[in-house]
Design a protein around this motif. Structure first.
Motif, PDB file in Angstrom:
ATOM      1  N   ARG A   1      -9.590  -1.016   3.945  1.00 41.21           N
ATOM      2  CA  ARG A   1      -8.386  -1.682   3.429  1.00 41.21           C
ATOM      3  C   ARG A   1      -7.214  -0.708   3.336  1.00 41.21           C
ATOM      4  NH1 ARG A   1     -12.069  -4.355  -0.214  1.00 41.21           N
ATOM      5  NH2 ARG A   1     -12.259  -6.569   0.329  1.00 41.21           N
ATOM      6  N   HIS A   2      -7.499   0.506   2.879  1.00 42.64           N
ATOM      7  CA  HIS A   2      -6.438   1.507   2.726  1.00 42.64           C
ATOM      8  C   HIS A   2      -5.816   1.853   4.083  1.00 42.64           C
ATOM      9  CE1 HIS A   2      -4.241   4.946   1.213  1.00 42.64           C
ATOM     10  NE2 HIS A   2      -4.797   5.689   2.154  1.00 42.64           N
TER      11      HIS A   2
ATOM     12  N   GLY B   1      -9.694  -8.270  11.084  1.00 41.78           N
ATOM     13  CA  GLY B   1      -8.367  -8.206  10.484  1.00 41.78           C
ATOM     14  C   GLY B   1      -7.284  -8.136  11.528  1.00 41.78           C
TER      15      GLY B   1
ATOM     16  N   GLY C   1      -1.298  -3.342   8.560  1.00 45.00           N
ATOM     17  CA  GLY C   1      -2.345  -4.303   8.870  1.00 45.00           C
ATOM     18  C   GLY C   1      -2.983  -4.863   7.622  1.00 45.00           C
ATOM     19  N   ASN C   2      -3.976  -5.716   7.800  1.00 43.46           N
ATOM     20  CA  ASN C   2      -4.698  -6.282   6.660  1.00 43.46           C
ATOM     21  C   ASN C   2      -6.038  -6.837   7.111  1.00 43.46           C
ATOM     22  OD1 ASN C   2      -2.636  -8.502   7.694  1.00 43.46           O
ATOM     23  ND2 ASN C   2      -4.406  -9.590   6.854  1.00 43.46           N
ATOM     24  N   LEU C   3      -6.987  -6.866   6.182  1.00 42.77           N
ATOM     25  CA  LEU C   3      -8.276  -7.501   6.453  1.00 42.77           C
ATOM     26  C   LEU C   3      -8.125  -9.011   6.441  1.00 42.77           C
ATOM     27  CD1 LEU C   3     -10.912  -5.434   4.424  1.00 42.77           C
ATOM     28  CD2 LEU C   3     -10.735  -5.635   6.901  1.00 42.77           C
TER      29      LEU C   3
ATOM     30  N   LEU D   1      -5.807   0.076   6.880  1.00 44.23           N
ATOM     31  CA  LEU D   1      -5.071  -1.051   7.458  1.00 44.23           C
ATOM     32  C   LEU D   1      -3.746  -1.282   6.737  1.00 44.23           C
ATOM     33  CD1 LEU D   1      -7.708  -1.498   9.028  1.00 44.23           C
ATOM     34  CD2 LEU D   1      -7.491  -3.948   8.543  1.00 44.23           C
ATOM     35  N   SER D   2      -3.775  -1.326   5.426  1.00 47.50           N
ATOM     36  CA  SER D   2      -2.558  -1.641   4.673  1.00 47.50           C
ATOM     37  C   SER D   2      -1.493  -0.565   4.834  1.00 47.50           C
ATOM     38  CB  SER D   2      -2.874  -1.843   3.193  1.00 47.50           C
ATOM     39  OG  SER D   2      -3.390  -0.655   2.610  1.00 47.50           O
TER      40      SER D   2
END
Length: 243
Positions: free
Chosen positions: A114-115, A89, A122-124, A117-118
């Motif tokens: 996911r939690h 990601g 960020g993002n996957l 990163l977001s």
């Protein structure tokens, strides 16, 4: 000489080991279990297990814990059936993130990653989106305060043993090797009486992204939370922090 300093990051992780010893011991034991399960219980014929044991000893994981983990992995104990895979990601500023995971619950781990990163910009991404930016290398660190060897002599020993690169930092020498020459380089250093502060096989990025200010703060926090997650075995990025 080229490359990017890892010693400050390694020292930060060592400090975290002292502060969170139980969590780190769990992660190290999990790596030993997986290595023994996949390649057998004899470290002489299982390079991954040998490296995992060395890392565990470096972190002062008790020998009894190491042996129990090997036994579990080899089928002689009741251990969890961990699944291994990677997440890829991006972080703030397009920083590449590569995560190696060992989990007994893929859905739980995916949601937690996911939690994290977001929440921090960020993002996957899709499989393969950033892994091409990294290459597996051996990293060997010599702390300058612990060795009297000169820069020239160290380079001679390391390069003759097969090292790809020697980087000179203010407080350390950092040697990069191919995975195939990793053990030969370490052995050559040990034979010369050169103390090794740290060694590991790691995914090193080809280029780095420098972040400043708020983006750097978000990235640092993201890395901290990812490294604290029990299911994440290793976190690699091409993030370069502001000095």
């Amino acid at each position: 000489m080229s490359g990017h300093s890892k010693w400050s990051t390694i020292k930060r992780k060592k400090a975290k080991i002292d502060a969170q010893r139980g969590k780190i011991f769990t992660r190290l034991s999990k790596e030993i279990i997986i290595a023994a399960r996949n390649g057998g219980p004899d470290p002489a014929g299982n390079m991954r297990l040998k490296t995992a044991i060395e890392k565990a000893k470096e972190a002062n994981l008790p020998n009894d814990n190491i042996q129990r983990a090997i036994l579990k992995g080899a089928g002689g104990g009741d251990g969890a059936n961990f699944e291994e895979f990677a997440y890829e990601g991006y972080g703030p500023g397009g920083v590449a993130i590569l995560l190696y995971v060992a989990t007994d619950n893929r859905n739980r781990t995916a949601g937690e990653v996911r939690h994290i990163l977001s929440k921090h910009g960020g993002n996957l991404g899709e499989t393969g989106c950033v892994s091409w930016m990294f290459s597996e290398k051996g990293v060997v660190v010599i702390e300058r305060s612990e060795s009297s060897i000169s820069e020239d002599d160290l380079m001679l020993v390391a390069l003759e043993a097969g090292a790809d690169d020697v980087k000179v930092e203010e407080d350390s020498f950092e040697i990069n090797t191919s995975t195939g020459d990793f053990e030969a380089v370490k052995s050559a250093l040990i034979q010369q009486g050169i103390p090794i502060a740290h060694s590991e096989l790691a995914m090193l990025p080809q280029t780095y992204v420098k972040l400043l200010g708020e983006e750097a703060e978000k990235m640092n926090k993201m890395i901290e939370l990812l490294e604290d997650n029990d299911d994440i075995q290793a976190v690699y990025t091409n993030f370069e922090a502001e000095e």
